[in-house]
Design a protein around this motif. Structure first.
Motif, PDB file in Angstrom:
ATOM      1  N   UNK A 121     -13.177  53.213   2.887  1.00 39.61           N
ATOM      2  CA  UNK A 121     -13.048  54.641   2.545  1.00 39.61           C
ATOM      3  C   UNK A 121     -12.039  55.391   3.406  1.00 39.61           C
ATOM      4  N   UNK A 122     -11.911  55.032   4.658  1.00 36.51           N
ATOM      5  CA  UNK A 122     -10.978  55.787   5.509  1.00 36.51           C
ATOM      6  C   UNK A 122      -9.524  55.443   5.225  1.00 36.51           C
ATOM      7  N   UNK A 123      -9.263  54.304   4.584  1.00 41.50           N
ATOM      8  CA  UNK A 123      -7.898  53.931   4.246  1.00 41.50           C
ATOM      9  C   UNK A 123      -7.512  54.350   2.822  1.00 41.50           C
ATOM     10  N   UNK A 124      -8.491  54.728   2.032  1.00 41.67           N
ATOM     11  CA  UNK A 124      -8.223  55.149   0.658  1.00 41.67           C
ATOM     12  C   UNK A 124      -7.968  56.660   0.606  1.00 41.67           C
ATOM     13  N   UNK A 125      -8.722  57.406   1.363  1.00 38.20           N
ATOM     14  CA  UNK A 125      -8.604  58.872   1.330  1.00 38.20           C
ATOM     15  C   UNK A 125      -7.429  59.324   2.176  1.00 38.20           C
ATOM     16  N   UNK A 184      -4.616  39.814   9.666  1.00 45.15           N
ATOM     17  CA  UNK A 184      -4.039  41.141   9.486  1.00 45.15           C
ATOM     18  C   UNK A 184      -4.577  41.726   8.173  1.00 45.15           C
ATOM     19  N   UNK A 185      -5.077  42.957   8.218  1.00 48.85           N
ATOM     20  CA  UNK A 185      -5.790  43.536   7.083  1.00 48.85           C
ATOM     21  C   UNK A 185      -4.872  44.425   6.232  1.00 48.85           C
ATOM     22  N   UNK A 186      -4.949  44.187   4.927  1.00 48.10           N
ATOM     23  CA  UNK A 186      -4.237  44.969   3.920  1.00 48.10           C
ATOM     24  C   UNK A 186      -5.241  45.369   2.846  1.00 48.10           C
ATOM     25  N   UNK A 187      -4.863  46.340   2.020  1.00 51.75           N
ATOM     26  CA  UNK A 187      -5.660  46.640   0.840  1.00 51.75           C
ATOM     27  C   UNK A 187      -4.723  46.791  -0.354  1.00 51.75           C
ATOM     28  N   UNK A 188      -5.321  46.663  -1.533  1.00 51.16           N
ATOM     29  CA  UNK A 188      -4.594  46.796  -2.789  1.00 51.16           C
ATOM     30  C   UNK A 188      -5.517  47.493  -3.773  1.00 51.16           C
ATOM     31  N   UNK A 189      -5.090  48.659  -4.247  1.00 50.12           N
ATOM     32  CA  UNK A 189      -5.867  49.405  -5.232  1.00 50.12           C
ATOM     33  C   UNK A 189      -5.384  49.015  -6.623  1.00 50.12           C
ATOM     34  N   UNK A 190      -6.321  48.634  -7.491  1.00 46.51           N
ATOM     35  CA  UNK A 190      -5.994  48.235  -8.861  1.00 46.51           C
ATOM     36  C   UNK A 190      -6.845  49.039  -9.839  1.00 46.51           C
ATOM     37  N   UNK A 191      -6.414  49.049 -11.077  1.00 46.07           N
ATOM     38  CA  UNK A 191      -7.152  49.771 -12.112  1.00 46.07           C
ATOM     39  C   UNK A 191      -8.457  49.050 -12.440  1.00 46.07           C
ATOM     40  N   UNK A 192      -9.503  49.793 -12.782  1.00 45.63           N
ATOM     41  CA  UNK A 192     -10.732  49.142 -13.243  1.00 45.63           C
ATOM     42  C   UNK A 192     -10.395  48.247 -14.439  1.00 45.63           C
ATOM     43  N   UNK A 193     -11.041  47.099 -14.495  1.00 41.70           N
ATOM     44  CA  UNK A 193     -10.819  46.176 -15.605  1.00 41.70           C
ATOM     45  C   UNK A 193      -9.608  45.278 -15.436  1.00 41.70           C
ATOM     46  N   UNK A 194      -8.958  45.322 -14.268  1.00 36.55           N
ATOM     47  CA  UNK A 194      -7.817  44.437 -14.010  1.00 36.55           C
ATOM     48  C   UNK A 194      -8.250  42.987 -14.212  1.00 36.55           C
ATOM     49  N   UNK A 195      -7.467  42.243 -14.973  1.00 33.43           N
ATOM     50  CA  UNK A 195      -7.792  40.837 -15.257  1.00 33.43           C
ATOM     51  C   UNK A 195      -7.666  39.992 -13.997  1.00 33.43           C
ATOM     52  N   UNK A 196      -8.621  39.094 -13.819  1.00 28.36           N
ATOM     53  CA  UNK A 196      -8.634  38.181 -12.676  1.00 28.36           C
ATOM     54  C   UNK A 196      -8.528  36.757 -13.198  1.00 28.36           C
ATOM     55  N   UNK A 197      -7.616  35.990 -12.616  1.00 28.48           N
ATOM     56  CA  UNK A 197      -7.451  34.574 -12.950  1.00 28.48           C
ATOM     57  C   UNK A 197      -7.548  33.790 -11.645  1.00 28.48           C
ATOM     58  N   UNK A 251     -10.062  52.621  -7.576  1.00 23.71           N
ATOM     59  CA  UNK A 251     -10.149  53.968  -6.992  1.00 23.71           C
ATOM     60  C   UNK A 251     -11.591  54.397  -6.685  1.00 23.71           C
ATOM     61  N   UNK A 252     -12.563  53.857  -7.430  1.00 23.58           N
ATOM     62  CA  UNK A 252     -13.974  54.195  -7.208  1.00 23.58           C
ATOM     63  C   UNK A 252     -14.601  53.351  -6.089  1.00 23.58           C
ATOM     64  N   UNK A 253     -13.786  52.600  -5.365  1.00 20.63           N
ATOM     65  CA  UNK A 253     -14.214  51.761  -4.241  1.00 20.63           C
ATOM     66  C   UNK A 253     -15.104  50.591  -4.672  1.00 20.63           C
ATOM     67  N   UNK A 313     -16.487  41.743   6.229  1.00 21.36           N
ATOM     68  CA  UNK A 313     -17.482  42.798   6.005  1.00 21.36           C
ATOM     69  C   UNK A 313     -17.050  44.093   6.693  1.00 21.36           C
ATOM     70  N   UNK A 314     -16.545  43.987   7.910  1.00 19.67           N
ATOM     71  CA  UNK A 314     -16.096  45.162   8.648  1.00 19.67           C
ATOM     72  C   UNK A 314     -14.930  45.847   7.934  1.00 19.67           C
ATOM     73  N   UNK A 315     -13.995  45.059   7.413  1.00 20.06           N
ATOM     74  CA  UNK A 315     -12.857  45.632   6.688  1.00 20.06           C
ATOM     75  C   UNK A 315     -13.329  46.371   5.442  1.00 20.06           C
ATOM     76  N   UNK A 316     -14.253  45.791   4.707  1.00 18.33           N
ATOM     77  CA  UNK A 316     -14.761  46.444   3.500  1.00 18.33           C
ATOM     78  C   UNK A 316     -15.436  47.769   3.859  1.00 18.33           C
ATOM     79  N   UNK A 317     -16.177  47.782   4.953  1.00 22.24           N
ATOM     80  CA  UNK A 317     -16.832  49.025   5.387  1.00 22.24           C
ATOM     81  C   UNK A 317     -15.824  50.089   5.815  1.00 22.24           C
ATOM     82  N   UNK A 318     -14.643  49.669   6.260  1.00 20.32           N
ATOM     83  CA  UNK A 318     -13.592  50.605   6.670  1.00 20.32           C
ATOM     84  C   UNK A 318     -12.808  51.156   5.480  1.00 20.32           C
TER      85      UNK A 318
END
Length: 149
Positions: A144-148, A97-110, A17-19, A137-142
Motif C-alpha cells: 500500500x505505501x508504494x501504490x499510493x 531487490x523488490x519491484x512491483x507491477x500494477x496490472x489490470x484486473x483480469x490480466x491473462x496469466x500463462x 489497483x485494488x491491491x 510476505x513483508x514486501x506484500x505487506x508494504x
C-alpha cells in the motif's frame, strides 16, 4: 554444464489497483506460494531487465520497463539449503531487490509449467499470509505505501 545462479535476484509483486496480489505455486515445492522471483542471467544484467524478463517467463505478462516500480528495497537472506546446489560453492546468501507491477484486473496469466503449477489473485493481506518466504510476505505487506503516490 549449467552455470551457477547469481546471488542477486528480483522479487516482483504483481498487483491490481485494488491491491489484489498474484501468487504462483512452485512446481518443485507444492504449497510454496510466492510472487515472481528470479536471479540475474548475467552479472551485468540490469535488475529492471531481470524483473521484466522474469515476469514474462513466469507469468506470460509482457510489460515494459516503464511499468515497473523499483522500491529501492533490498533484502539479504540466507539461501535455503535445499536450493544452495544451484549456486557456486560457498555461496550462502542472496540479495533480493523488490519491484512491483500494477496490472489490470483480469490480466491473462500463462505459467511456466517447469516452474509453477497454479496461480491465484488474493487481497494483499491474505496474499502475505500465504507467502512461504518471509521477505516476500513483508514486501506484500508494504505494497500500500508504494501504490499510493
Amino acid at each position: 554444464m549449467k552455470a551457477f545462479k547469481i546471488p542477486e535476484s528480483v522479487l516482483v509483486v504483481i498487483h491490481t489497483p485494488a491491491l489484489e496480489v498474484l501468487l504462483i505455486e512452485r512446481a518443485d515445492h507444492p504449497g510454496f506460494w510466492q510472487s515472481v522471483t528470479g536471479s540475474q542471467d548475467t552479472v551485468g544484467e540490469a535488475l529492471l531487465q531481470t524483473a521484466v524478463r522474469e515476469v514474462r517467463e513466469e507469468t506470460g505478462i509482457s510489460a515494459g520497463p516503464d511499468q515497473f516500480r523499483d522500491w529501492a528495497v533490498s533484502n539479504v537472506y540466507e539461501i535455503y539449503p535445499v536450493w544452495r546446489h544451484r549456486y557456486a560453492p560457498g555461496v550462502t546468501h542472496n540479495t533480493e531487490h523488490v519491484f512491483s507491477l500494477c496490472v489490470a484486473p483480469g490480466t491473462a496469466i500463462r505459467l511456466s509449467a517447469q516452474e509453477h503449477t497454479a496461480y491465484q489473485w488474493l487481497p494483499y493481506l491474505a496474499a502475505a499470509d500465504l507467502c512461504f518466504s518471509p521477505s516476500n510476505a513483508e514486501a506484500v505487506l508494504m505494497l500500500p505505501r508504494f501504490v499510493a503516490g
